[in-house]
Design a protein around this motif. Structure first.
Motif: not given
Lengths: 147, 147
Positions: A79-91, B81-91
């Protein structure tokens, strides 16, 4: 044994999740994101038990992140909600490539459709445009905080 | 019951993790990131069992994400390494605020130190500077792929 397997996958997301938490749901999202979207395909790709996969898919659908495609058997879609969650995958890929990919290099590349270049996502401040990463912010209570 | 508790937390990361996976490790990272860094503090903040917390902390140290501060009892600190992992938290916060925070609004705000403004992180292409989110990229095999 499970840990070894995730860290052995040629996937920066799997390797990140090996460090950061239970991996099935994000890996299911990853699969659907790249087009592996039918139950049997996902089950085979991840080597996950059918029972666990069915449970995770039901949960992700209940949460509005995935939806079943019609007709039954056609698989799942974000869904669009799920696609936005995939932003996490990029990071996750950015971190995993840097800290876990080793000499073999990145297992996947992200090509930006707008310009055709491949590279890791940048995290930027929406106001000033400068880098905005975990090291660059202060965390403050917001309106929804329970203090 | 565990699920309900995470989704009830006034925390967009916890609420995101309620959807996406096992939450302890990222929540431990969150705590250390915001300065809740001693074993007893983390244990109390998360309501996690001491056994599970000890295991997760040992794992995160072994992975080079956290390190013990000296003297013993002074708590834990993020490595680079851990601080960079926290980037995930922002997203995670960005997604959780948008999809799970509801009318109460964001539980926390991120203030960018460079400009003093609060807001959600932007995901941008490092080459052209345009938005680069999951919807904006093609995923290709990289040098480290196992095909």
């Amino acid at each position: 044994m499970q840990r070894t397997r995730f860290s052995d996958m040629a996937c920066s997301i799997a390797r990140t999740l090996d460090v950061i938490g239970e991996p099935w749901s994000p890996l299911i999202l990853r699969d659907v994101y790249v087009g592996i979207s039918r139950f049997d395909q996902i089950q085979q790709d991840l080597g996950i038990s059918r029972k666990v996969l069915a449970e995770r898919l039901a949960w992700l659908c209940e949460q509005g992140v995935l939806e079943r495609r019609e007709p039954r058997g056609a698989g799942y879609a974000l869904t669009s909600k799920g696609l936005e969650l995939c932003d996490l995958l990029l990071v996750m890929v950015r971190w995993g490539d840097r800290w876990t990919a080793g000499e073999a290099g990145p297992p996947v590349l992200h090509r930006h459709r707008a310009c055709g270049e491949t590279g890791h996502v940048d995290l930027r401040c929406p106001t000033c445009g400068e880098p905005m990463r975990a090291a660059d912010v202060d965390v403050l209570p917001g309106p929804g905080a329970r203090l």
